[in-house]
Motif scaffolding. Structure first.
Motif, PDB file in Angstrom:
ATOM      1  N   LEU A 252      37.199 -66.485  51.406  1.00  0.00           N
ATOM      2  CA  LEU A 252      37.804 -67.017  52.628  1.00  0.00           C
ATOM      3  C   LEU A 252      39.188 -67.609  52.360  1.00  0.00           C
ATOM      4  CD1 LEU A 252      34.713 -68.757  54.276  1.00  0.00           C
ATOM      5  CD2 LEU A 252      35.803 -66.628  54.979  1.00  0.00           C
ATOM      6  N   THR A 253      39.302 -68.411  51.307  1.00  0.00           N
ATOM      7  CA  THR A 253      40.591 -69.038  51.016  1.00  0.00           C
ATOM      8  C   THR A 253      41.632 -68.008  50.573  1.00  0.00           C
ATOM      9  OG1 THR A 253      39.832 -69.554  48.757  1.00  0.00           O
ATOM     10  CG2 THR A 253      39.568 -71.257  50.433  1.00  0.00           C
ATOM     11  N   SER A 254      41.196 -66.967  49.880  1.00  0.00           N
ATOM     12  CA  SER A 254      42.128 -65.910  49.480  1.00  0.00           C
ATOM     13  C   SER A 254      42.617 -65.136  50.701  1.00  0.00           C
ATOM     14  CB  SER A 254      41.450 -64.949  48.492  1.00  0.00           C
ATOM     15  OG  SER A 254      41.069 -65.630  47.313  1.00  0.00           O
ATOM     16  N   SER A 255      41.720 -64.926  51.668  1.00  0.00           N
ATOM     17  CA  SER A 255      42.114 -64.261  52.914  1.00  0.00           C
ATOM     18  C   SER A 255      43.131 -65.106  53.675  1.00  0.00           C
ATOM     19  CB  SER A 255      40.887 -63.996  53.784  1.00  0.00           C
ATOM     20  OG  SER A 255      39.955 -63.169  53.112  1.00  0.00           O
ATOM     21  N   LEU A 256      42.913 -66.422  53.701  1.00  0.00           N
ATOM     22  CA  LEU A 256      43.871 -67.323  54.351  1.00  0.00           C
ATOM     23  C   LEU A 256      45.211 -67.335  53.619  1.00  0.00           C
ATOM     24  CD1 LEU A 256      41.602 -70.390  55.239  1.00  0.00           C
ATOM     25  CD2 LEU A 256      42.555 -68.687  56.803  1.00  0.00           C
ATOM     26  N   LEU A 257      45.161 -67.195  52.304  1.00  0.00           N
ATOM     27  CA  LEU A 257      46.392 -67.115  51.517  1.00  0.00           C
ATOM     28  C   LEU A 257      47.217 -65.900  51.929  1.00  0.00           C
ATOM     29  CD1 LEU A 257      48.282 -67.841  49.155  1.00  0.00           C
ATOM     30  CD2 LEU A 257      46.711 -66.616  47.640  1.00  0.00           C
TER      31      LEU A 257
ATOM     32  N   PHE B 260      54.324 -62.457  45.139  1.00  0.00           N
ATOM     33  CA  PHE B 260      53.366 -63.071  44.220  1.00  0.00           C
ATOM     34  C   PHE B 260      52.139 -63.565  44.987  1.00  0.00           C
ATOM     35  CE2 PHE B 260      51.728 -66.950  42.186  1.00  0.00           C
ATOM     36  CZ  PHE B 260      51.371 -66.448  40.939  1.00  0.00           C
ATOM     37  N   GLY B 261      52.363 -64.228  46.124  1.00  0.00           N
ATOM     38  CA  GLY B 261      51.249 -64.715  46.933  1.00  0.00           C
ATOM     39  C   GLY B 261      50.357 -63.591  47.428  1.00  0.00           C
ATOM     40  N   LEU B 262      50.963 -62.493  47.859  1.00  0.00           N
ATOM     41  CA  LEU B 262      50.175 -61.355  48.342  1.00  0.00           C
ATOM     42  C   LEU B 262      49.399 -60.692  47.214  1.00  0.00           C
ATOM     43  CD1 LEU B 262      52.638 -59.655  50.868  1.00  0.00           C
ATOM     44  CD2 LEU B 262      50.569 -60.959  51.375  1.00  0.00           C
ATOM     45  N   VAL B 263      50.038 -60.568  46.061  1.00  0.00           N
ATOM     46  CA  VAL B 263      49.352 -59.944  44.917  1.00  0.00           C
ATOM     47  C   VAL B 263      48.144 -60.779  44.507  1.00  0.00           C
ATOM     48  CG1 VAL B 263      49.573 -59.382  42.460  1.00  0.00           C
ATOM     49  CG2 VAL B 263      51.387 -58.731  44.045  1.00  0.00           C
ATOM     50  N   VAL B 264      48.345 -62.090  44.386  1.00  0.00           N
ATOM     51  CA  VAL B 264      47.237 -62.988  44.028  1.00  0.00           C
ATOM     52  C   VAL B 264      46.132 -62.915  45.075  1.00  0.00           C
ATOM     53  CG1 VAL B 264      46.553 -65.395  43.703  1.00  0.00           C
ATOM     54  CG2 VAL B 264      48.670 -64.556  42.673  1.00  0.00           C
ATOM     55  N   GLY B 265      46.523 -62.967  46.344  1.00  0.00           N
ATOM     56  CA  GLY B 265      45.544 -62.946  47.422  1.00  0.00           C
ATOM     57  C   GLY B 265      44.715 -61.676  47.453  1.00  0.00           C
ATOM     58  N   TRP B 266      45.361 -60.528  47.376  1.00  0.00           N
ATOM     59  CA  TRP B 266      44.635 -59.250  47.447  1.00  0.00           C
ATOM     60  C   TRP B 266      43.770 -59.013  46.214  1.00  0.00           C
ATOM     61  CZ3 TRP B 266      43.417 -56.956  51.581  1.00  0.00           C
ATOM     62  CH2 TRP B 266      44.255 -56.931  52.696  1.00  0.00           C
TER      63      TRP B 266
ATOM     64  N   SER C 286      50.751 -73.480  40.435  1.00  0.00           N
ATOM     65  CA  SER C 286      52.180 -73.750  40.457  1.00  0.00           C
ATOM     66  C   SER C 286      52.919 -72.721  41.311  1.00  0.00           C
ATOM     67  CB  SER C 286      52.728 -73.748  39.031  1.00  0.00           C
ATOM     68  OG  SER C 286      54.134 -73.909  39.028  1.00  0.00           O
ATOM     69  N   GLY C 287      52.546 -71.446  41.164  1.00  0.00           N
ATOM     70  CA  GLY C 287      53.198 -70.387  41.928  1.00  0.00           C
ATOM     71  C   GLY C 287      52.929 -70.489  43.417  1.00  0.00           C
ATOM     72  N   ILE C 288      51.667 -70.716  43.799  1.00  0.00           N
ATOM     73  CA  ILE C 288      51.326 -70.794  45.219  1.00  0.00           C
ATOM     74  C   ILE C 288      51.892 -72.067  45.849  1.00  0.00           C
ATOM     75  CG2 ILE C 288      49.442 -70.847  46.891  1.00  0.00           C
ATOM     76  CD1 ILE C 288      49.870 -68.160  45.449  1.00  0.00           C
ATOM     77  N   TYR C 289      51.931 -73.155  45.084  1.00  0.00           N
ATOM     78  CA  TYR C 289      52.525 -74.390  45.603  1.00  0.00           C
ATOM     79  C   TYR C 289      54.025 -74.197  45.860  1.00  0.00           C
ATOM     80  CZ  TYR C 289      53.737 -79.315  46.054  1.00  0.00           C
ATOM     81  OH  TYR C 289      54.205 -80.522  46.522  1.00  0.00           O
ATOM     82  N   SER C 290      54.690 -73.474  44.962  1.00  0.00           N
ATOM     83  CA  SER C 290      56.109 -73.167  45.169  1.00  0.00           C
ATOM     84  C   SER C 290      56.288 -72.288  46.406  1.00  0.00           C
ATOM     85  CB  SER C 290      56.683 -72.456  43.941  1.00  0.00           C
ATOM     86  OG  SER C 290      56.622 -73.282  42.790  1.00  0.00           O
ATOM     87  N   LEU C 291      55.367 -71.344  46.606  1.00  0.00           N
ATOM     88  CA  LEU C 291      55.414 -70.491  47.795  1.00  0.00           C
ATOM     89  C   LEU C 291      55.237 -71.321  49.058  1.00  0.00           C
ATOM     90  CD1 LEU C 291      55.355 -67.787  49.309  1.00  0.00           C
ATOM     91  CD2 LEU C 291      52.924 -67.604  48.735  1.00  0.00           C
ATOM     92  N   LEU C 292      54.301 -72.266  49.030  1.00  0.00           N
ATOM     93  CA  LEU C 292      54.072 -73.133  50.189  1.00  0.00           C
ATOM     94  C   LEU C 292      55.337 -73.914  50.550  1.00  0.00           C
ATOM     95  CD1 LEU C 292      50.961 -75.296  50.912  1.00  0.00           C
ATOM     96  CD2 LEU C 292      53.202 -76.382  50.915  1.00  0.00           C
ATOM     97  N   ASN C 293      55.974 -74.498  49.556  1.00  0.00           N
ATOM     98  CA  ASN C 293      57.201 -75.258  49.806  1.00  0.00           C
ATOM     99  C   ASN C 293      58.324 -74.361  50.300  1.00  0.00           C
ATOM    100  OD1 ASN C 293      56.222 -77.808  49.099  1.00  0.00           O
ATOM    101  ND2 ASN C 293      56.631 -77.479  46.933  1.00  0.00           N
TER     102      ASN C 293
END
Length: 205
Positions: A73-78, A20-26, A135-142
């Motif tokens: 930039l932030t999406s690349s960092l994601l 999910f994180g990669l899909v959102v980021g790309w 919510s999704g990215i925060y769950s990924l971070l945790n």
């Protein structure tokens, strides 16, 4: 690419959190690259048409360019944080998206005072969508943070006293344990003596 813990991570719909994180980021990288090119082209065309651009257009173009570049930039960092499993790299995306969410709430309040029903509806949809992404990215971070903490705890348990009793699958695994214990003693909260016993361990690897 990912550790074994990725297989056990929570999922959003049919996607694992890391996927999910990669899909959102790309998707965001592609979108904001396109948008940056678009607004950059608009800005250049307006400068060519008018020797002195209107102040309002300059401010608008500058705002959209800065907005798109910051999100790029932030999406690349994601993406990088998801691949490298570095949860701190996900914070800039969350902060940036949080600012956008606050701006959306303020804009919704403005449209409510103006009694613009269509714009209010659009803003509410945008807010709900952003809440879903956050919510999704925060769950990924945790999830990444917890995975890293478990890995660190596992490494700290593997001291020289019990590492010899473990059946490691390859010589590379054994060598990595010994190397980390000798040259990164902070992982184990002990001082590892640099003597011939250490060299014997390394020779055995």
């Amino acid at each position: 690419m990912f550790s074994d813990s990725a297989k056990m991570s929570k999922a959003i719909f049919w996607l694992q959190l890391r996927t999910f994180g990669l899909v959102v980021g790309w998707l965001e990288v592609i979108f904001f690259i396109t948008s940056t090119i678009y607004w950059g082209t608009i800005s250049l065309l307006e400068r060519e048409r008018h020797e002195k651009s209107e102040t309002g257009h300059v401010i608008r173009n500058s705002f959209y360019l800065a907005f798109n570049i910051s999100h790029l930039l932030t999406s690349s960092l994601l993406i990088l944080g998801t691949i490298k499993e570095r949860h701190l790299l996900l914070f800039p995306w969350l902060i940036n998206r949080g600012l956008v969410l606050c701006g959306s709430v303020m804009l919704t309040n403005y449209y409510m005072k103006a009694n613009d029903s269509l714009s209010i509806l659009q803003c509410l949809v945008f807010i709900l969508f952003n809440c879903f992404l956050i919510s999704g990215i925060y769950s990924l971070l945790n999830d990444i943070k917890k995975s890293n903490e478990l890995e660190l705890q596992r490494l700290r348990l593997d001291t020289p006293d019990n590492i010899e009793d473990k059946s490691l699958s390859t010589k590379l695994d054994w060598n990595s344990y010994v190397y980390q214990y000798k040259f990164e003693p902070s992982l184990y909260d002990v001082n590892f003596p640099d003597n011939e016993d250490t060299d014997n361990l390394l020779k055995r690897s």
